[in-house]
Design a protein around this motif. Structure first.
Motif, mmCIF file in Angstrom:
data_model
loop_
_atom_site.group_PDB
_atom_site.id
_atom_site.type_symbol
_atom_site.label_atom_id
_atom_site.label_comp_id
_atom_site.label_asym_id
_atom_site.label_seq_id
_atom_site.Cartn_x
_atom_site.Cartn_y
_atom_site.Cartn_z
ATOM 1 N N TRP A 297 -9.820 69.257 1.920
ATOM 2 C CA TRP A 297 -8.475 68.735 1.709
ATOM 3 C C TRP A 297 -8.364 67.306 2.226
ATOM 4 N N ASP A 298 -7.396 66.572 1.696
ATOM 5 C CA ASP A 298 -7.094 65.236 2.192
ATOM 6 C C ASP A 298 -6.674 65.332 3.663
ATOM 7 N N PRO A 299 -7.087 64.374 4.503
ATOM 8 C CA PRO A 299 -6.771 64.441 5.940
ATOM 9 C C PRO A 299 -5.276 64.565 6.248
ATOM 10 N N ARG A 304 -0.529 68.208 7.714
ATOM 11 C CA ARG A 304 0.739 68.835 7.362
ATOM 12 C C ARG A 304 0.594 70.351 7.258
ATOM 13 N N LYS A 305 -0.490 70.809 6.636
ATOM 14 C CA LYS A 305 -0.707 72.248 6.491
ATOM 15 C C LYS A 305 -0.875 72.909 7.859
ATOM 16 N N MET A 306 -1.625 72.274 8.757
ATOM 17 C CA MET A 306 -1.836 72.836 10.086
ATOM 18 C C MET A 306 -0.515 72.967 10.839
ATOM 19 N N ALA A 307 0.395 72.024 10.608
ATOM 20 C CA ALA A 307 1.704 72.086 11.255
ATOM 21 C C ALA A 307 2.510 73.281 10.775
ATOM 22 N N GLU A 308 2.169 73.797 9.592
ATOM 23 C CA GLU A 308 2.895 74.943 9.030
ATOM 24 C C GLU A 308 2.411 76.276 9.591
ATOM 25 N N TRP A 309 1.218 76.307 10.179
ATOM 26 C CA TRP A 309 0.615 77.580 10.593
ATOM 27 C C TRP A 309 1.169 78.015 11.950
ATOM 28 N N LYS A 310 2.334 78.598 11.927
ATOM 29 C CA LYS A 310 2.996 79.012 13.157
ATOM 30 C C LYS A 310 2.190 80.107 13.867
ATOM 31 N N GLY A 311 2.053 79.944 15.178
ATOM 32 C CA GLY A 311 1.331 80.927 15.966
ATOM 33 C C GLY A 311 -0.153 80.692 16.044
ATOM 34 N N HIS A 312 -0.658 79.715 15.293
ATOM 35 C CA HIS A 312 -2.097 79.456 15.275
ATOM 36 C C HIS A 312 -2.527 78.581 16.459
ATOM 37 N N PHE A 313 -1.857 77.431 16.629
ATOM 38 C CA PHE A 313 -2.262 76.452 17.635
ATOM 39 C C PHE A 313 -1.242 76.324 18.767
ATOM 40 N N ASP A 314 -1.729 75.848 19.908
ATOM 41 C CA ASP A 314 -0.837 75.478 21.002
ATOM 42 C C ASP A 314 -0.057 74.243 20.539
ATOM 43 N N PRO A 315 1.284 74.291 20.506
ATOM 44 C CA PRO A 315 2.074 73.157 19.989
ATOM 45 C C PRO A 315 1.818 71.842 20.720
ATOM 46 N N LEU A 316 1.659 71.900 22.045
ATOM 47 C CA LEU A 316 1.446 70.668 22.801
ATOM 48 C C LEU A 316 0.067 70.079 22.542
ATOM 49 N N VAL A 317 -0.935 70.942 22.434
ATOM 50 C CA VAL A 317 -2.288 70.478 22.117
ATOM 51 C C VAL A 317 -2.307 69.895 20.705
ATOM 52 N N PHE A 318 -1.601 70.547 19.794
ATOM 53 C CA PHE A 318 -1.575 70.055 18.416
ATOM 54 C C PHE A 318 -0.882 68.699 18.324
ATOM 55 N N GLN A 319 0.200 68.521 19.077
ATOM 56 C CA GLN A 319 0.869 67.223 19.066
ATOM 57 C C GLN A 319 -0.038 66.136 19.629
ATOM 58 N N ALA A 320 -0.789 66.464 20.683
ATOM 59 C CA ALA A 320 -1.738 65.497 21.239
ATOM 60 C C ALA A 320 -2.824 65.172 20.213
ATOM 61 N N PHE A 321 -3.199 66.183 19.425
ATOM 62 C CA PHE A 321 -4.211 65.961 18.390
ATOM 63 C C PHE A 321 -3.688 65.015 17.319
ATOM 64 N N ILE A 322 -2.418 65.165 16.940
ATOM 65 C CA ILE A 322 -1.825 64.269 15.949
ATOM 66 C C ILE A 322 -1.832 62.832 16.464
ATOM 67 N N LYS A 323 -1.544 62.669 17.752
ATOM 68 C CA LYS A 323 -1.592 61.331 18.341
ATOM 69 C C LYS A 323 -3.010 60.776 18.321
ATOM 70 N N THR A 324 -3.996 61.680 18.330
ATOM 71 C CA THR A 324 -5.395 61.268 18.337
ATOM 72 C C THR A 324 -5.853 60.790 16.970
ATOM 73 N N VAL A 325 -5.541 61.547 15.914
ATOM 74 C CA VAL A 325 -6.044 61.203 14.574
ATOM 75 C C VAL A 325 -4.996 60.538 13.696
ATOM 76 N N GLY A 326 -3.709 60.692 14.056
ATOM 77 C CA GLY A 326 -2.643 60.101 13.264
ATOM 78 C C GLY A 326 -1.979 61.093 12.332
ATOM 79 N N ILE A 327 -0.742 60.806 11.944
ATOM 80 C CA ILE A 327 -0.051 61.618 10.948
ATOM 81 C C ILE A 327 -0.702 61.387 9.581
ATOM 82 N N TYR A 328 -1.162 60.159 9.373
ATOM 83 C CA TYR A 328 -1.931 59.823 8.174
ATOM 84 C C TYR A 328 -3.304 59.351 8.645
ATOM 85 N N PRO A 329 -4.237 60.288 8.892
ATOM 86 C CA PRO A 329 -5.548 59.908 9.429
ATOM 87 C C PRO A 329 -6.309 58.950 8.517
ATOM 88 N N THR A 330 -7.259 58.258 9.082
ATOM 89 C CA THR A 330 -8.110 57.354 8.318
ATOM 90 C C THR A 330 -8.728 58.097 7.137
#
Length: 406
Positions: A297-299, A304-330
């Motif tokens: 899939w496109d980055p 966006r899809k990962m943000a939809e998977w409720k109960g899958h990821f720790d929300p705080l870790v996932f938000q830190a991950f978004i800050k790491t790769v970006g909302i629109y990753p390279t």
């Protein structure tokens, strides 16, 4: 119309559009098909998948009174989750993207050979030697420190037949970048990187014919694949060369916050921070990479899809991950308000919503335009990203060459 429903409400005659969760959470090599048999229904309900998307224009709709959520509602909630991650800027960069890409390309090649060697010993049942692993983690960490977007983006561009090895390199880089974003110390960052490098070593216990199968897995083959965390943990324990932290990530990177993961169905605080990090990094690289049975899939769409998977990821870790790769990753293909289409080149320290974008096509005239790199952080009020685009739907080829220059 697309609707998200609980697996318990699935019935024969519905058209399955997409499973909610990582690819390896279900036994099907494809996600779009008409559900025709009781056997396939049982295989889905007995898997760890709890939700899925159905297309009511191609199959049966849910019965009256059954709860479902539309794509619009899910997308809106996911977007709010992503926007919440824009509160703090990415890590400052030491060198340019162009400069680090050249070094990262050489490091990727060297890393792949090192991982093939280490994993080859595991496949042959030989004693494991991780002397190279520490040096490799240091080199990857240095690259991430200079420019985090270069290596983690380049490692995503892997051939399906080299996936297992380069996936380990990519997850190592992602774990290091995420650990730095979470403020972990240097020792913890190195351990996180090593955990990422070795998290899938248990896949060496899976026969190649199963691991690289391009079609649907049998129930037995699917069970074999799901055994890889425990197989890997046994290998690492026998090696007596890694810490409990590294072992924990290997064993528990497929656990989910809601307790529906495997192998131990851990939930919430039962899952360590590093295993939660591993879960996010593992899934992101998996779904953005080409596999024998599915195109990546496109980055940006993956985030966006990962943000939809409720109960899958720790929300705080996932938000830190978004800050790491970006909302629109390279590497993401995006449309601008001006109607131009481009590919994201790199993130900006000022805002995750305003990366550098190389434009090359006009959606209005449907023609190519002269390539130009736009710094959207300097065009506030004049142009901005308004959506994600699909290279496949537009018929674009070699989009990755636009941002790598390789």
């Amino acid at each position: 119309m697309l609707k998200c429903i609980a697996v318990t409400n699935l019935r024969i005659g519905m058209f399955i559009h997409e499973f909610c969760g990582a690819w390896m959470d279900h036994p099907f090599w494809k996600s779009k098909f008409l559900l025709k048999t009781e056997k396939d229904l049982q295989r889905i309900t007995s898997s760890s998948i709890t939700e899925l998307w159905i297309d009511t224009s191609k199959g049966l709709d849910v019965e009256a009174g059954v709860a479902s959520v539309s794509t619009e509602a899910i997308a809106a909630e996911a977007e709010s989750t992503l926007l919440a991650a824009v509160q703090s800027p990415p890590i400052n960069l030491a060198v340019s993207m162009e400069s680090e890409l050249q070094r990262a390309a050489k490091l990727c090649a060297r890393s792949k050979e090192a991982v093939i060697s280490m994993f080859g010993d595991a496949r042959m049942g030989q004693a494991l030697h991780f002397e190279q692993a520490g040096e490799l983690v240091e080199a990857i960490s240095d690259s991430v420190m200079r420019h985090p977007n270069a290596l983690i983006s380049l490692a995503r561009l892997k051939n399906a037949d080299e996936y297992t090895y380069m996936h380990s390199v990519a997850v190592c880089a992602l774990m290091i970048a995420l650990a730095r974003n979470l403020g972990l110390n240097d020792s913890q960052v190195r351990e996180a990187g090593l955990a990422g490098l070795l998290h899938d070593i248990g896949k060496m216990a899976i026969p190649d014919v199963v691991l690289n199968k391009p079609g649907k897995l049998t129930d037995s083959e699917f069970a074999t694949v799901r055994d890889h965390p425990e197989a890997g943990s046994r290998m690492l324990i026998e090696s007596k060369q890694v810490s409990a932290l590294v072992l924990d990530v290997c064993l528990h990177h497929h656990e989910k916050m809601d307790g529906s993961g495997y192998p131990h169905r851990l939930a919430g605080e039962q899952i360590s921070l590093y295993a939660r990090m591993g879960a996010v990094c593992d899934v992101y690289d998996a779904i953005t990479s080409d596999r024998p049975y599915k195109k990546g899939w496109d980055p940006a769409e993956s985030i966006r899809k990962m943000a939809e998977w409720k109960g899958h990821f720790d929300p705080l870790v996932f938000q830190a991950f978004i800050k790491t790769v970006g909302i629109y990753p390279t590497g993401s293909l995006v449309r601008l308000e001006s109607g131009r289409i481009g590919v994201v080149m790199e993130q900006q320290a000022k805002s995750l919503l305003a990366p550098k974008v190389k434009i090359f096509f006009s959606a209005k005239s449907k023609t190519q335009i002269p390539q130009e790199i736009l710094d959207l952080s300097k065009l506030v009020g004049r142009d901005k990203i308004v959506g994600r685009e699909s290279a496949e739907e537009w018929g674009f080829r070699n989009v990755d060459e636009l941002w790598t220059g390789l």
